[in-house]
Design a protein around this motif. Sequence first.
Motif, PDB file in Angstrom:
ATOM      1  N   ALA A 126     -12.087  25.396  20.157  1.00  0.00           N
ATOM      2  CA  ALA A 126     -11.060  26.032  19.994  1.00  0.00           C
ATOM      3  C   ALA A 126     -11.464  27.250  19.206  1.00  0.00           C
ATOM      4  CB  ALA A 126      -9.950  25.382  19.227  1.00  0.00           C
ATOM      5  N   ILE A 127     -10.819  28.422  19.383  1.00  0.00           N
ATOM      6  CA  ILE A 127     -11.108  29.787  18.886  1.00  0.00           C
ATOM      7  C   ILE A 127     -10.304  29.979  17.876  1.00  0.00           C
ATOM      8  CG2 ILE A 127     -11.426  31.947  19.270  1.00  0.00           C
ATOM      9  CD1 ILE A 127     -11.807  31.346  22.169  1.00  0.00           C
ATOM     10  N   THR A 128     -11.122  30.126  16.509  1.00  0.00           N
ATOM     11  CA  THR A 128     -10.227  30.359  15.341  1.00  0.00           C
ATOM     12  C   THR A 128     -10.976  31.473  14.575  1.00  0.00           C
ATOM     13  OG1 THR A 128      -9.478  28.139  15.076  1.00  0.00           O
ATOM     14  CG2 THR A 128      -9.462  29.446  12.919  1.00  0.00           C
ATOM     15  N   ASP A 129     -10.091  32.651  14.180  1.00  0.00           N
ATOM     16  CA  ASP A 129     -10.720  33.751  13.600  1.00  0.00           C
ATOM     17  C   ASP A 129     -11.938  34.157  14.467  1.00  0.00           C
ATOM     18  OD1 ASP A 129      -8.724  33.645  11.699  1.00  0.00           O
ATOM     19  OD2 ASP A 129      -9.824  32.153  10.501  1.00  0.00           O
ATOM     20  N   GLY A 130     -11.920  34.328  15.669  1.00  0.00           N
ATOM     21  CA  GLY A 130     -13.221  34.769  16.330  1.00  0.00           C
ATOM     22  C   GLY A 130     -14.366  34.020  16.382  1.00  0.00           C
ATOM     23  N   GLN A 131     -14.324  32.447  16.041  1.00  0.00           N
ATOM     24  CA  GLN A 131     -15.274  31.680  15.979  1.00  0.00           C
ATOM     25  C   GLN A 131     -14.871  30.523  16.630  1.00  0.00           C
ATOM     26  OE1 GLN A 131     -18.513  31.646  14.367  1.00  0.00           O
ATOM     27  NE2 GLN A 131     -18.513  33.303  13.179  1.00  0.00           N
ATOM     28  N   LEU A 132     -15.843  29.892  17.287  1.00  0.00           N
ATOM     29  CA  LEU A 132     -15.832  28.342  18.027  1.00  0.00           C
ATOM     30  C   LEU A 132     -15.761  27.520  16.980  1.00  0.00           C
ATOM     31  CD1 LEU A 132     -17.701  28.333  21.347  1.00  0.00           C
ATOM     32  CD2 LEU A 132     -15.446  28.877  21.030  1.00  0.00           C
ATOM     33  N   VAL A 133     -14.656  26.533  16.855  1.00  0.00           N
ATOM     34  CA  VAL A 133     -14.871  25.450  16.058  1.00  0.00           C
ATOM     35  C   VAL A 133     -14.131  24.210  16.760  1.00  0.00           C
ATOM     36  CG1 VAL A 133     -14.051  26.878  14.117  1.00  0.00           C
ATOM     37  CG2 VAL A 133     -12.208  25.882  15.475  1.00  0.00           C
ATOM     38  N   ARG A 134     -14.221  22.989  16.299  1.00  0.00           N
ATOM     39  CA  ARG A 134     -14.149  21.948  17.061  1.00  0.00           C
ATOM     40  C   ARG A 134     -12.437  22.105  17.265  1.00  0.00           C
ATOM     41  NH1 ARG A 134     -15.985  16.633  14.655  1.00  0.00           N
ATOM     42  NH2 ARG A 134     -17.955  17.441  15.450  1.00  0.00           N
ATOM     43  N   ALA A 135     -11.760  21.631  18.324  1.00  0.00           N
ATOM     44  CA  ALA A 135     -10.714  21.524  18.631  1.00  0.00           C
ATOM     45  C   ALA A 135      -9.818  20.265  18.253  1.00  0.00           C
ATOM     46  CB  ALA A 135     -10.373  21.640  20.340  1.00  0.00           C
ATOM     47  N   PRO A 136      -8.731  20.465  18.162  1.00  0.00           N
ATOM     48  CA  PRO A 136      -7.940  19.093  17.561  1.00  0.00           C
ATOM     49  C   PRO A 136      -8.036  17.938  18.795  1.00  0.00           C
ATOM     50  CG  PRO A 136      -6.610  20.980  17.397  1.00  0.00           C
ATOM     51  CD  PRO A 136      -7.668  21.422  18.212  1.00  0.00           C
ATOM     52  N   LEU A 137      -8.296  16.580  18.255  1.00  0.00           N
ATOM     53  CA  LEU A 137      -8.281  15.510  19.015  1.00  0.00           C
ATOM     54  C   LEU A 137      -7.111  15.635  20.232  1.00  0.00           C
ATOM     55  CD1 LEU A 137      -9.540  12.760  19.596  1.00  0.00           C
ATOM     56  CD2 LEU A 137      -8.104  11.728  18.131  1.00  0.00           C
TER      57      LEU A 137
END
Length: 252
Positions: A126-137
């Motif tokens: 997922a995209i959070t604050d302009g960064q890729l992070v792990r998406a919710p399950l």
Amino acid sequence: MRIAILADIHGNVLALDAVLDDLKRRGGADLTVNLGDCVSGPLWPRETMERLEALDLPTVRGNHDRRVAVDPADDTMWPSDRYAQERLTAEQREALLALPFTLEIVPGVIAFHARPDHDEKYLADAITDGQLVRAPLATIRRRLKPLDPACRIVLCGHSHRSELIRIPGGPVIFNPGSVGCPAYDDSTPPAHVSEQGSPHARYGIVELDVPGRPDRFEAFAVDYDHEAAARQAEQAGRPEWAHALKTGFMSD
């Protein structure tokens, strides 16, 4: 069965050779699979394509493989794709376009570049604050719905982020990270960056069906002459690529 997993080489033949040498030192593999985005980037697209042609690996088509194949190039082509497109032969571009979208490597093990239904959307991110992070399950489960329920292992790339996720009641997702491009920025809304955090070339190994032992997943980070790759990007007029290749980040 021992399967080596390569993804997102992006024309970095130095990183590719380092990964192949490291794999050989570790005893090799029964099969090596390429998850696409083979040549796009301001590095060595022709040389990388020739190396891959000689290896003849099972390969799926990435979004940049599809984009590089556009002929003639137009104003909408991204600079990295244009750089590669101009240096490949017509036959090489056609070969990229002809790559399959998905491959069943062995029964229950499916390979694709990004998602089972799209080559340019993220599966586990997922995209959070302009960064890729792990998406919710729950989001990842929804994105996996096009897959056959019998699938037990998913091999994917695209995000350039190494990930190992076991979905409860579902498959294991394994992304080995990027062989040749440790960080990138994407201006497609919402704009974001992906950063591996180091310049190493990444790849993975999956060991299947070993008696008395569950499937084993290993991710590796291999040092190589990333300074030479950065110099190549600088000579091509891409200082942001050079910084990414040196550091694994898009900015300090």
